[in-house]
Design a protein around this motif. Structure first.
Motif, short mmCIF file in Angstrom:
data_model
loop_
_atom_site.label_atom_id
_atom_site.label_comp_id
_atom_site.label_asym_id
_atom_site.label_seq_id
_atom_site.Cartn_x
_atom_site.Cartn_y
_atom_site.Cartn_z
N HIS A 180 -6.17 -3.51 -8.88
CA HIS A 180 -6.67 -3.17 -10.21
C HIS A 180 -5.57 -3.44 -11.23
CE1 HIS A 180 -10.07 -0.77 -8.61
NE2 HIS A 180 -9.24 -0.52 -7.62
N ARG A 181 -5.96 -3.87 -12.42
CA ARG A 181 -5.00 -4.02 -13.52
C ARG A 181 -4.61 -2.65 -14.04
NH1 ARG A 181 -7.06 -8.90 -17.36
NH2 ARG A 181 -4.92 -9.61 -17.29
N VAL A 182 -3.35 -2.54 -14.47
CA VAL A 182 -2.90 -1.27 -15.05
C VAL A 182 -3.58 -1.05 -16.39
CG1 VAL A 182 -0.93 -0.12 -16.11
CG2 VAL A 182 -0.69 -1.14 -13.87
N PHE A 183 -3.59 -2.09 -17.21
CA PHE A 183 -4.16 -1.96 -18.56
C PHE A 183 -5.60 -2.42 -18.54
CE2 PHE A 183 0.40 -2.78 -19.14
CZ PHE A 183 0.75 -1.56 -19.67
N GLY A 184 -6.47 -1.55 -18.13
CA GLY A 184 -7.88 -1.88 -18.07
C GLY A 184 -8.70 -0.62 -17.87
N PHE A 185 -10.00 -0.77 -17.94
CA PHE A 185 -10.89 0.36 -17.80
C PHE A 185 -11.90 0.18 -16.68
CE2 PHE A 185 -9.42 0.36 -22.17
CZ PHE A 185 -8.89 1.64 -22.24
N ARG A 186 -11.89 -1.01 -16.06
CA ARG A 186 -12.84 -1.25 -14.97
C ARG A 186 -12.53 -0.34 -13.80
NH1 ARG A 186 -13.64 -7.53 -13.66
NH2 ARG A 186 -14.61 -6.54 -11.90
N THR A 187 -13.58 0.15 -13.18
CA THR A 187 -13.38 0.94 -11.97
C THR A 187 -13.49 0.05 -10.73
OG1 THR A 187 -15.72 1.53 -11.98
CG2 THR A 187 -14.18 3.09 -12.99
N ARG A 188 -14.09 -1.12 -10.88
CA ARG A 188 -14.16 -2.05 -9.75
C ARG A 188 -12.89 -2.90 -9.73
NH1 ARG A 188 -19.84 -4.97 -9.82
NH2 ARG A 188 -18.94 -5.72 -11.74
N PRO A 189 -12.41 -3.25 -8.54
CA PRO A 189 -11.16 -4.02 -8.46
C PRO A 189 -11.32 -5.44 -8.98
CG PRO A 189 -12.16 -3.79 -6.29
CD PRO A 189 -12.98 -2.96 -7.23
N ARG A 190 -10.22 -6.00 -9.50
CA ARG A 190 -10.20 -7.40 -9.94
C ARG A 190 -10.09 -8.35 -8.76
NH1 ARG A 190 -10.86 -8.65 -15.51
NH2 ARG A 190 -10.52 -6.69 -16.56
N GLN A 191 -9.37 -7.93 -7.73
CA GLN A 191 -9.21 -8.72 -6.51
C GLN A 191 -9.39 -7.79 -5.31
OE1 GLN A 191 -8.85 -11.91 -6.13
NE2 GLN A 191 -8.25 -12.56 -8.16
N VAL A 192 -9.98 -8.34 -4.26
CA VAL A 192 -10.10 -7.62 -3.00
C VAL A 192 -9.51 -8.51 -1.92
CG1 VAL A 192 -11.69 -6.61 -1.32
CG2 VAL A 192 -12.18 -6.40 -3.76
N ILE A 193 -8.52 -7.98 -1.21
CA ILE A 193 -7.84 -8.72 -0.15
C ILE A 193 -8.21 -8.06 1.16
CG2 ILE A 193 -5.60 -9.42 0.77
CD1 ILE A 193 -4.59 -9.24 -2.18
#
Length: 154
Positions: free
Chosen positions: A73-86
């Motif tokens: 997840h990005r630090v500066f963001g509001f999304r609850t879903r991850p940006r990347q999934v590994i």
């Protein structure tokens, strides 16, 4: 007229400051909610292109271990879903290095950069020593039958 203009400017400035404070508080609360569940680490990420193009910019964030995946997840963001999934299954740690001179300004001090391949996704993760130890332990703790490829220590 001058008094009304001063009141209007003051009101606009107060509203801007209020919005900025609310955004900051929202990001802090989001981060604490993620950290409350445990398994979060500071981790910067950058995507690597396949065709020898210039790598993307480093993005400050945090990883969250959730079962057999690392959610970034990005630090500066509001999304609850991850940006990347590994995904841990089939993960390849291809390279391990220190930051180059051009990367030191955009990364926290004393990080190690690892190149990770998960299928078509190739990213670099920059982590501190404790986070890297935890990441490698998470990989090695994979259930039997999980094909995880780790480079030999240098």
């Amino acid at each position: 007229m001058g008094e009304h203009l001063a009141v209007d400017v003051g009101g606009v400035l107060a509203a801007v400051v209020l919005v900025a404070v609310l955004l900051y508080v929202g990001m802090v609360v989001r981060r604490r909610l993620f950290a409350r569940g445990g398994g979060t680490v500071e981790c910067s990420l950058r995507e690597l292109p396949r065709d020898g193009e210039v790598p993307g910019a480093w993005r400050l964030g945090f990883g969250r271990y959730k079962g057999d995946v690392l959610q970034w997840h990005r630090v500066f963001g509001f999304r609850t879903r991850p940006r990347q999934v590994i995904h841990r299954r089939g993960l390849v740690v291809a390279n391990r290095r220190g930051p180059g001179p051009e990367e030191t300004e955009s990364l926290p001090p004393d990080v190690t950069i690892i190149e990770v391949r998960d299928g078509d996704l190739t990213v670099e993760l920059a982590m501190g020593a404790e986070a890297l130890t935890g990441f490698l332990a998470w990989l090695e703790a994979a259930p039997p039958g999980f094909p995880v490829d780790l480079p030999s220590p240098e």
